[in-house]
Motif scaffolding. Sequence first.
Motif, PDB file in Angstrom:
ATOM      1  N   ILE A  10       0.846  -1.190   0.000  1.00 17.10           N
ATOM      2  CA  ILE A  10       0.000   0.000   0.000  1.00 17.10           C
ATOM      3  C   ILE A  10       0.884   1.244   0.000  1.00 17.10           C
ATOM      4  O   ILE A  10       1.868   1.329   0.725  1.00 17.10           O
ATOM      5  N   GLY A  11       0.578   2.179  -0.875  1.00 21.05           N
ATOM      6  CA  GLY A  11       1.342   3.416  -0.970  1.00 21.05           C
ATOM      7  C   GLY A  11       2.623   3.303  -1.776  1.00 21.05           C
ATOM      8  O   GLY A  11       3.413   4.241  -1.824  1.00 21.05           O
ATOM      9  N   SER A  12       2.819   2.170  -2.464  1.00 21.50           N
ATOM     10  CA  SER A  12       4.075   1.983  -3.202  1.00 21.50           C
ATOM     11  C   SER A  12       4.073   2.628  -4.583  1.00 21.50           C
ATOM     12  O   SER A  12       5.131   2.904  -5.138  1.00 21.50           O
ATOM     13  N   GLY A  13       2.901   2.835  -5.156  1.00 24.67           N
ATOM     14  CA  GLY A  13       2.822   3.415  -6.494  1.00 24.67           C
ATOM     15  C   GLY A  13       2.334   2.450  -7.557  1.00 24.67           C
ATOM     16  O   GLY A  13       2.535   2.674  -8.746  1.00 24.67           O
ATOM     17  N   LYS A  14       1.675   1.372  -7.143  1.00 29.57           N
ATOM     18  CA  LYS A  14       1.125   0.397  -8.094  1.00 29.57           C
ATOM     19  C   LYS A  14       0.176   1.047  -9.091  1.00 29.57           C
ATOM     20  O   LYS A  14       0.201   0.730 -10.270  1.00 29.57           O
ATOM     21  N   SER A  15      -0.656   1.943  -8.599  1.00 29.85           N
ATOM     22  CA  SER A  15      -1.644   2.577  -9.483  1.00 29.85           C
ATOM     23  C   SER A  15      -0.961   3.390 -10.572  1.00 29.85           C
ATOM     24  O   SER A  15      -1.421   3.420 -11.713  1.00 29.85           O
ATOM     25  N   THR A  16       0.138   4.032 -10.222  1.00 32.11           N
ATOM     26  CA  THR A  16       0.889   4.796 -11.218  1.00 32.11           C
ATOM     27  C   THR A  16       1.449   3.867 -12.285  1.00 32.11           C
ATOM     28  O   THR A  16       1.354   4.136 -13.491  1.00 32.11           O
ATOM     29  N   VAL A  17       2.020   2.750 -11.859  1.00 30.72           N
ATOM     30  CA  VAL A  17       2.564   1.777 -12.812  1.00 30.72           C
ATOM     31  C   VAL A  17       1.443   1.216 -13.679  1.00 30.72           C
ATOM     32  O   VAL A  17       1.592   1.099 -14.899  1.00 30.72           O
ATOM     33  N   LEU A  20       0.596   3.745 -16.307  1.00 30.39           N
ATOM     34  CA  LEU A  20       1.631   3.819 -17.337  1.00 30.39           C
ATOM     35  C   LEU A  20       1.551   2.627 -18.289  1.00 30.39           C
ATOM     36  O   LEU A  20       1.773   2.767 -19.500  1.00 30.39           O
ATOM     37  N   LEU A  21       1.238   1.459 -17.779  1.00 29.80           N
ATOM     38  CA  LEU A  21       1.086   0.270 -18.630  1.00 29.80           C
ATOM     39  C   LEU A  21      -0.177   0.381 -19.489  1.00 29.80           C
ATOM     40  O   LEU A  21      -0.162   0.012 -20.667  1.00 29.80           O
ATOM     41  N   ALA A  22      -1.246   0.910 -18.900  1.00 29.12           N
ATOM     42  CA  ALA A  22      -2.485   1.098 -19.660  1.00 29.12           C
ATOM     43  C   ALA A  22      -2.265   2.073 -20.812  1.00 29.12           C
ATOM     44  O   ALA A  22      -2.801   1.882 -21.914  1.00 29.12           O
ATOM     45  N   GLU A  23      -1.459   3.113 -20.580  1.00 28.43           N
ATOM     46  CA  GLU A  23      -1.165   4.081 -21.639  1.00 28.43           C
ATOM     47  C   GLU A  23      -0.443   3.440 -22.814  1.00 28.43           C
ATOM     48  O   GLU A  23      -0.489   3.942 -23.931  1.00 28.43           O
ATOM     49  N   ARG A  24       0.222   2.301 -22.565  1.00 25.64           N
ATOM     50  CA  ARG A  24       0.924   1.583 -23.627  1.00 25.64           C
ATOM     51  C   ARG A  24       0.043   0.505 -24.259  1.00 25.64           C
ATOM     52  O   ARG A  24       0.510  -0.240 -25.112  1.00 25.64           O
ATOM     53  N   GLY A  25      -1.203   0.413 -23.816  1.00 32.08           N
ATOM     54  CA  GLY A  25      -2.134  -0.515 -24.441  1.00 32.08           C
ATOM     55  C   GLY A  25      -2.514  -1.726 -23.613  1.00 32.08           C
ATOM     56  O   GLY A  25      -3.288  -2.565 -24.078  1.00 32.08           O
ATOM     57  N   ALA A  26      -1.997  -1.840 -22.397  1.00 31.74           N
ATOM     58  CA  ALA A  26      -2.358  -2.982 -21.553  1.00 31.74           C
ATOM     59  C   ALA A  26      -3.783  -2.836 -21.033  1.00 31.74           C
ATOM     60  O   ALA A  26      -4.264  -1.719 -20.797  1.00 31.74           O
ATOM     61  N   VAL A 130       6.354  -3.304  -7.330  1.00 32.53           N
ATOM     62  CA  VAL A 130       6.707  -1.910  -7.086  1.00 32.53           C
ATOM     63  C   VAL A 130       7.162  -1.825  -5.635  1.00 32.53           C
ATOM     64  O   VAL A 130       6.418  -2.190  -4.722  1.00 32.53           O
ATOM     65  N   GLU A 131       8.384  -1.379  -5.433  1.00 31.34           N
ATOM     66  CA  GLU A 131       8.957  -1.324  -4.090  1.00 31.34           C
ATOM     67  C   GLU A 131       9.293   0.121  -3.738  1.00 31.34           C
ATOM     68  O   GLU A 131       9.898   0.837  -4.535  1.00 31.34           O
ATOM     69  N   THR A 132       8.886   0.510  -2.545  1.00 34.54           N
ATOM     70  CA  THR A 132       9.101   1.868  -2.056  1.00 34.54           C
ATOM     71  C   THR A 132       9.467   1.793  -0.581  1.00 34.54           C
ATOM     72  O   THR A 132       8.894   0.994   0.160  1.00 34.54           O
ATOM     73  N   ASP A 133      10.397   2.617  -0.156  1.00 36.94           N
ATOM     74  CA  ASP A 133      10.792   2.659   1.250  1.00 36.94           C
ATOM     75  C   ASP A 133       9.553   2.789   2.140  1.00 36.94           C
ATOM     76  O   ASP A 133       8.682   3.625   1.865  1.00 36.94           O
ATOM     77  N   PRO A 134       9.449   1.981   3.200  1.00 33.10           N
ATOM     78  CA  PRO A 134       8.254   2.026   4.048  1.00 33.10           C
ATOM     79  C   PRO A 134       7.948   3.412   4.623  1.00 33.10           C
ATOM     80  O   PRO A 134       6.772   3.777   4.754  1.00 33.10           O
ATOM     81  N   GLU A 135       8.966   4.185   4.951  1.00 36.72           N
ATOM     82  CA  GLU A 135       8.697   5.509   5.514  1.00 36.72           C
ATOM     83  C   GLU A 135       8.096   6.445   4.461  1.00 36.72           C
ATOM     84  O   GLU A 135       7.260   7.290   4.785  1.00 36.72           O
ATOM     85  N   ILE A 136       8.495   6.286   3.223  1.00 36.50           N
ATOM     86  CA  ILE A 136       7.877   7.069   2.141  1.00 36.50           C
ATOM     87  C   ILE A 136       6.419   6.644   1.985  1.00 36.50           C
ATOM     88  O   ILE A 136       5.527   7.482   1.821  1.00 36.50           O
ATOM     89  N   ARG A 137       6.169   5.334   2.074  1.00 40.10           N
ATOM     90  CA  ARG A 137       4.793   4.839   1.975  1.00 40.10           C
ATOM     91  C   ARG A 137       3.933   5.398   3.103  1.00 40.10           C
ATOM     92  O   ARG A 137       2.791   5.815   2.879  1.00 40.10           O
ATOM     93  N   VAL A 138       4.460   5.390   4.330  1.00 42.61           N
ATOM     94  CA  VAL A 138       3.713   5.946   5.467  1.00 42.61           C
ATOM     95  C   VAL A 138       3.380   7.411   5.200  1.00 42.61           C
ATOM     96  O   VAL A 138       2.234   7.845   5.384  1.00 42.61           O
TER      97      VAL A 138
END
Length: 197
Positions: A10-17, A20-26, A130-138
């Motif tokens: 949660i908060g890692s940025g999956k939705s952004t990825v 970005l994949l949908a914009e390429r046709g996924a 998608v991996e993000t530092d836990p403190e950034i996610r918090v």
Amino acid sequence: MLRIGLTGGIGSGKSTVARLLAERGALVVDADRIAREVLEPGAPGLAAVAAEFGPGVLAGDGALDRAALARIVFADEGARRRLDALVHPLVRRRSAEIVAAAPPDAVVVNDVPLLVETGQASSYDLVLVVETDPEIRVARLIGRGLPEDDARARIAAQASDEQRRAVADVVLHNDGEPERLAEQVAQVWAERIAPSR
């Protein structure tokens, strides 16, 4: 059809990825969106959740009171497992319907926050984490209005970075600038997805 599993805490940025994949046709199949759909008023999932956890998880208008349910399931692992047992089969069934309707040459991205926890990694041709530092996610979750204790509890309830890395074909790092994440997605598309088309 190329089936991609996309996951991250949660908060890692999956939705952004996913975007970005949908914009390429996924074709993106979003498990969180489907989970909301199967818990709408009138849906059998909502009736099952209310029967399991009581009328206190319903708002005055009969909709799911997500905050009330979250207070129960993020404080009690057994309650979370009971919720998952009710909702996950409904989400998987609806996801399968969406995938079955896709063209045979589609790139299908299943955005599954609990991919590791539910043991689904082996069912995909490619797993992106998608991996993000836990403190950034918090900090991101607090920025969305979640109290810090709740943010930390939700992160703790999910798989660890090590568990996600163990099933990953590709790890996308999202600790820096959005442009860097976009570059990583473009590289994965060029090197791992486009050649399979």
